[in-house]
Enzyme design. Sequence first.
Site, PDB file in Angstrom:
ATOM      1  N   ALA A 103       0.782  -1.284  -0.181  1.00 55.61           N
ATOM      2  CA  ALA A 103      -0.161  -0.008  -0.088  1.00 55.61           C
ATOM      3  C   ALA A 103       0.865   1.210  -0.008  1.00 55.61           C
ATOM      4  CB  ALA A 103      -1.001   0.048   1.222  1.00 55.61           C
ATOM      5  N   TYR A 104       1.913   1.327   0.880  1.00 55.10           N
ATOM      6  CA  TYR A 104       2.760   2.436   0.651  1.00 55.10           C
ATOM      7  C   TYR A 104       3.452   2.657  -0.473  1.00 55.10           C
ATOM      8  CZ  TYR A 104       7.215   4.950   1.721  1.00 55.10           C
ATOM      9  OH  TYR A 104       8.292   5.773   1.548  1.00 55.10           O
TER      10      TYR A 104
END
Length: 243
Positions: A153-154
């Site tokens: 996600a990052y």
Amino acid sequence: MGALNGKVAIVTGSSSGIGKAIVLRLAKDGAAVVVHYRTRAQQAGEVVAAIQEQGGTAWLIQADMSRADEARRVISETVGRFGRLDILVNNAGKFSPKSFFETTEADFDALIGLHAKGPYFAMQEAAKVLPEHGRIVNITTAGTQLHFHGASAYLGSKRALEQFTKGIAQELAPRGITVNAVSPGITDTGVLTDQYRQIGLHGSPTQRLGLPGDIADVVAFLVSEDARWLTGQTIQAGGGIVM
């Protein structure tokens, strides 16, 4: 005369680490700078004081850069204060590795907000007031090329910012405004875990970690007149960790 005399620059997330190094460098080059923070008021105030002690011009602003309205406010209040804006550096971010199965919707929204939505609308607002040959620089991460385990996600949120860099660069090019991204490798900001420290030491052929000043120097070049022919690029500033 500094290379940026008469210019006004915003550096988001500039109370510490890479952002602090960037804002100090741009102030040294003569720009009036806006030091942005979300929660670290004391540290940000110390950055402003350090710049002022050196004879520079610095102003402090608090905002949550994950919110579009707050991102827009940073731009509008800067113009209200200084009457212009020449440089925007979208640096505010948070390295928040989490496995795919552990990532919650709230985690996802926070990362996308901070690394993608906020910078997007900051750029949109800035583009309304930037003069010809203005500069936008987005700070991303070498991780989008290295694909660290457990940070999907990052890394996805940072990859979105790299794509925005290309598309917005195309739209602003007729005005001579350049939009580039700088992609740091493993940089010693004082908060690295031993795991990532070892990745940095062994991943770069230089066999050293990056320093915040290494990144600041690259940004200083990109916002200068010398970088007028560079736009839509993601510059790998990681000592060769990505080639």
